[in-house]
Design an enzyme around this catalytic site. Structure first.
Site, PDB file in Angstrom:
ATOM      1  N   GLY A 214      28.923 -13.219  53.437  1.00 20.38           N
ATOM      2  CA  GLY A 214      27.866 -12.385  54.005  1.00 20.38           C
ATOM      3  C   GLY A 214      26.954 -11.884  52.900  1.00 20.38           C
ATOM      4  O   GLY A 214      26.861 -12.503  51.828  1.00 20.38           O
ATOM      5  N   GLY A 219      29.273  -7.145  50.443  1.00 21.70           N
ATOM      6  CA  GLY A 219      30.179  -7.729  49.441  1.00 21.70           C
ATOM      7  C   GLY A 219      30.685  -6.659  48.486  1.00 21.70           C
ATOM      8  O   GLY A 219      31.861  -6.631  48.116  1.00 21.70           O
ATOM      9  N   GLU A 236      31.477 -14.919  49.119  1.00 25.34           N
ATOM     10  CA  GLU A 236      30.485 -15.985  49.344  1.00 25.34           C
ATOM     11  C   GLU A 236      29.210 -15.290  49.788  1.00 25.34           C
ATOM     12  O   GLU A 236      29.070 -14.909  50.955  1.00 25.34           O
ATOM     13  CB  GLU A 236      30.994 -16.949  50.420  1.00 25.34           C
ATOM     14  N   CYS A 270      22.411 -19.826  54.257  1.00 22.51           N
ATOM     15  CA  CYS A 270      22.518 -19.183  52.946  1.00 22.51           C
ATOM     16  C   CYS A 270      21.954 -20.052  51.835  1.00 22.51           C
ATOM     17  O   CYS A 270      21.455 -19.536  50.841  1.00 22.51           O
ATOM     18  CB  CYS A 270      23.971 -18.838  52.651  1.00 22.51           C
TER      19      CYS A 270
HETATM   20  P1  NAD Z   1      26.884 -10.156  58.988  1.00 23.14           P
HETATM   21  O1  NAD Z   1      25.947  -9.055  59.327  1.00 23.14           O
HETATM   22  O2  NAD Z   1      27.526 -10.935  60.081  1.00 23.14           O
HETATM   23  O3  NAD Z   1      27.986  -9.522  58.028  1.00 23.14           O
HETATM   24  C1  NAD Z   1      29.042 -10.286  57.511  1.00 23.14           C
HETATM   25  C2  NAD Z   1      30.350  -9.621  57.851  1.00 23.14           C
HETATM   26  O4  NAD Z   1      30.423  -8.352  57.234  1.00 23.14           O
HETATM   27  C3  NAD Z   1      30.533  -9.401  59.345  1.00 23.14           C
HETATM   28  O5  NAD Z   1      31.816  -9.819  59.737  1.00 23.14           O
HETATM   29  C4  NAD Z   1      30.337  -7.914  59.508  1.00 23.14           C
HETATM   30  O6  NAD Z   1      31.071  -7.360  60.569  1.00 23.14           O
HETATM   31  C5  NAD Z   1      30.810  -7.358  58.186  1.00 23.14           C
HETATM   32  N1  NAD Z   1      30.157  -6.103  57.862  1.00 23.14           N
HETATM   33  C6  NAD Z   1      28.862  -5.778  58.078  1.00 23.14           C
HETATM   34  N2  NAD Z   1      28.604  -4.519  57.631  1.00 23.14           N
HETATM   35  C7  NAD Z   1      29.768  -4.044  57.119  1.00 23.14           C
HETATM   36  C8  NAD Z   1      30.158  -2.810  56.497  1.00 23.14           C
HETATM   37  N3  NAD Z   1      29.295  -1.819  56.299  1.00 23.14           N
HETATM   38  N4  NAD Z   1      31.434  -2.691  56.091  1.00 23.14           N
HETATM   39  C9  NAD Z   1      32.304  -3.685  56.267  1.00 23.14           C
HETATM   40  N5  NAD Z   1      31.989  -4.882  56.858  1.00 23.14           N
HETATM   41  C10 NAD Z   1      30.753  -5.067  57.274  1.00 23.14           C
HETATM   42  O7  NAD Z   1      26.187 -11.251  58.094  1.00 23.14           O
HETATM   43  P2  NAD Z   1      25.080 -11.061  57.000  1.00 23.14           P
HETATM   44  O8  NAD Z   1      25.618 -10.315  55.845  1.00 23.14           O
HETATM   45  O9  NAD Z   1      23.797 -10.621  57.598  1.00 23.14           O
HETATM   46  O10 NAD Z   1      24.943 -12.599  56.598  1.00 23.14           O
HETATM   47  C11 NAD Z   1      23.837 -13.063  55.972  1.00 23.14           C
HETATM   48  C12 NAD Z   1      24.037 -13.071  54.466  1.00 23.14           C
HETATM   49  O11 NAD Z   1      25.185 -13.827  54.145  1.00 23.14           O
HETATM   50  C13 NAD Z   1      22.902 -13.725  53.732  1.00 23.14           C
HETATM   51  O12 NAD Z   1      22.675 -13.038  52.535  1.00 23.14           O
HETATM   52  C14 NAD Z   1      23.428 -15.110  53.447  1.00 23.14           C
HETATM   53  O13 NAD Z   1      22.826 -15.741  52.351  1.00 23.14           O
HETATM   54  C15 NAD Z   1      24.867 -14.828  53.218  1.00 23.14           C
HETATM   55  N6  NAD Z   1      25.670 -16.001  53.511  1.00 23.14           N
HETATM   56  C16 NAD Z   1      26.345 -16.595  52.511  1.00 23.14           C
HETATM   57  C17 NAD Z   1      27.072 -17.738  52.764  1.00 23.14           C
HETATM   58  C18 NAD Z   1      27.844 -18.438  51.688  1.00 23.14           C
HETATM   59  O14 NAD Z   1      28.629 -19.306  52.033  1.00 23.14           O
HETATM   60  N7  NAD Z   1      27.667 -18.116  50.428  1.00 23.14           N
HETATM   61  C19 NAD Z   1      27.111 -18.259  54.043  1.00 23.14           C
HETATM   62  C20 NAD Z   1      26.411 -17.606  55.043  1.00 23.14           C
HETATM   63  C21 NAD Z   1      25.702 -16.471  54.773  1.00 23.14           C
END
Ligand code: NAD
Length: 486
Positions: A214, A219, A236, A270
């Site tokens: 995410g 992270g 990731e 991503c």
């Molecule tokens: P998202 O909003 O679904 O969040 C990811 C996870 O984190 C979810 O399961 C969510 O419930 C949890 N989460 C959200 N807020 C939280 C908090 N405050 N505390 C604890 N957990 C929490 O997804 P996203 O972050 O919007 O995804 C998009 C990002 O992820 C982009 O930056 C993208 O580049 C990156 N990404 C990376 C990869 C990779 O493989 N490197 C793949 C896909 C997406």
């Protein structure tokens, strides 16, 4: 699911006591899940190769059985076509299972260690030891792929896993939960649905590995919570993945590959090419090809194309739309966008400056900014001055230029002449570096992420050669040891 990223405010605001009892109930369920998985791991349920292969087979069958349900959910959440879902989500996982099942035995085979003369006589081997009970937190953009591919590695590594799909893709979260609860053994895998609240409770627990995909802000939350228990993490993450198009590249093919990489899943990838750099002359020549490629891929009417996706939520729609400057648009733009349908057309912007809003964050939507640079030197300097990207892309006919990007820039991966497709191969470790993440998975790298490489060393008691290193150090022994350790 008690917390979701919704576009409208919740209609029934829970009373504080209700919220507290919800929280207590969620905590009790999560406690019970973690306890059950830990007990199962401790009982050895996940250790044997046969049991791991059987669980992978169960996942393979479940995936095949539930494919229509998953595809419907992906269409609902992200407007993904059946073919795109097969290619980038379900098919990728099926390949990952097949590749892992085929090679697992050899990957798990202990490898001999060379111990050197100091310890002789002795033998050593490196064993891949399961970590224990793991947590997988996945995002919404490739919700099937990014939940199940890490799970394949967790199972193959001999771990139990608690899976938390993203609440932002609610239909897919429900379909994944159904798949895992119906087809997998709860002694191996359990699911917790939910958002921030549930994840916060989850992160209070002690795990043996947290695998998070995410954004970097969350992270950091994950890494902080993990530090409390000294739990290792694989992060990731994302960021702005640059593309450099060099003079002399075949622009028709280059444009098609970039357009496909950018607009697949409506740019919510991503590793999507985030922005494109080229000299002004190359940009002038490239622009008609980019427009033509966009028309060719989405039939000139992306709104009606079955192969063009939608933004995941109105919040993301608003965020991406605000990055578009219609004065700079050469294709698409805000005019055709539709908030109700979460539709933003494939949009290309020229004459973009480095301090424009679109360059201030990861775009994560169907907008491609074109930026002029003086050549490879400036492109490399620009990449080096920002965060380390997840992927960097170079289209160049010159080996020397490709080599310079390989040597002088740092990124999770570097793709020469290709976008996206390189990560579909299970043989390639996939992960970021610096701000784009830490750790990698897919194929063997997944096993490495989900196991501990444990050296096992054995030395016979006789002859007792270690007598040489025991004190007291006098005379010939002292001279010998000093010489040996010089
Ligand atoms: P998202 O909003 O679904 O969040 C990811 C996870 O984190 C979810 O399961 C969510 O419930 C949890 N989460 C959200 N807020 C939280 C908090 N405050 N505390 C604890 N957990 C929490 O997804 P996203 O972050 O919007 O995804 C998009 C990002 O992820 C982009 O930056 C993208 O580049 C990156 N990404 C990376 C990869 C990779 O493989 N490197 C793949 C896909 C997406």
């Amino acid at each position: 699911m008690s917390t979701t990223e919704h576009d409208t405010a919740p209609t029934d605001l829970a009373a504080p006591e209700d919220a507290a009892s919800d929280d207590t109930a969620a905590r009790a369920r999560i406690d019970a899940d973690v306890t059950a998985l830990r007990r199962s791991f401790d009982a050895g349920t996940t250790r044997s190769l046969e049991a791991r292969l059987a669980q992978l087979e169960a996942l393979r069958c479940g995936l095949r059985r539930e494919e229509p349900r998953l595809a419907r959910a992906l269409a609902q959440d992200l407007g993904k076509s059946r073919t795109e879902s097969a290619m980038t989500e379900i098919g990728v996982v099926a390949q990952e299972i097949a590749h892992t099942a085929k090679h697992l035995k050899s990957w798990l085979k202990p490898t001999p260690l060379s111990l050197g003369p100091m310890l002789a006589p002795a033998t050593g081997q490196l064993r891949r030891e399961p970590l224990g009970t793991t947590l997988i937190i996945s995002p919404w953009n490739y919700p099937v792929n990014l939940t199940l591919a890490p799970l394949v590695a967790a199972i193959a590594g001999g771990n139990t896993a608690l899976v938390k799909p993203s609440e932002v893709a609610p239909a897919t979260s429900a379909a994944l939960t159904h798949l895992l609860r119906t087809h997998l053994d709860p002694e191996w895998v359990r699911v917790v649905e939910g958002g921030v609240e549930e994840t916060t409770i989850l992160l209070e627990q002690r795990f043996d590995l947290i695998f998070y995909t995410g954004n970097g802000a969350v992270g950091r939350i994950v890494a902080r919570a993990a530090a409390e228990h000294l739990t290792p993490t694989v992060l990731e993450l994302g960021g702005k993945s640059p593309v450099f198009v060099d003079e002399g590249a075949d622009l028709a093919v280059t444009a098609r590959r970039i357009v496909w990489g950018k607009f697949t899943n409506a740019g919510q990838t991503c590793i999507a090419p985030d922005y494109l750099m080229a000299t002004p002359r190359t940009l002038q020549r490239l622009m008609p090809h980019l427009r033509r490629a966009t028309r060719a891929l989405y039939s000139g009417a992306p709104r009606r194309s079955l192969d063009y996706g939608r933004l995941v939520s109105a919040r993301h729609f608003d965020r991406v739309l605000a990055l578009i400057d219609d004065d700079k648009v050469i294709c698409g733009g805000t005019g055709d966008a539709d908030r109700e349908a979460r539709f933003i057309p494939p949009t290309i912007m020229q004459d973009v400056d480095w301090d424009d809003a679109v360059m201030g964050e990861e775009i994560f939507g169907p907008v491609l900014p074109l930026l002029a640079v003086s050549g490879p030197d400036e492109a490399i300097a620009r990449i080096r001055s920002g965060d380390k990207p997840l992927t960097a892309y170079v289209f160049s006919p010159r080996r020397a230029v490709e080599e310079r990007f390989a040597e002088e820039t740092s990124s999770g991966s570097l793709a020469l002449g290709v976008t996206l497709a390189h990560v579909g191969t299970p043989g390639m470790p996939f992960g970021g570096v610096g701000e784009s993440g830490m750790g990698a998975y897919h194929g063997r790298a997944g096993i490495e992420a989900f196991t501990h490489a444990k050296p096992v060393v054995k030395k016979p008691l006789s002859p007792d050669t270690l007598r040489l290193v025991y004190p007291p150090y006098r005379g010939i022994k002292r001279r010998l040891l000093r010489r040996l350790f010089r």
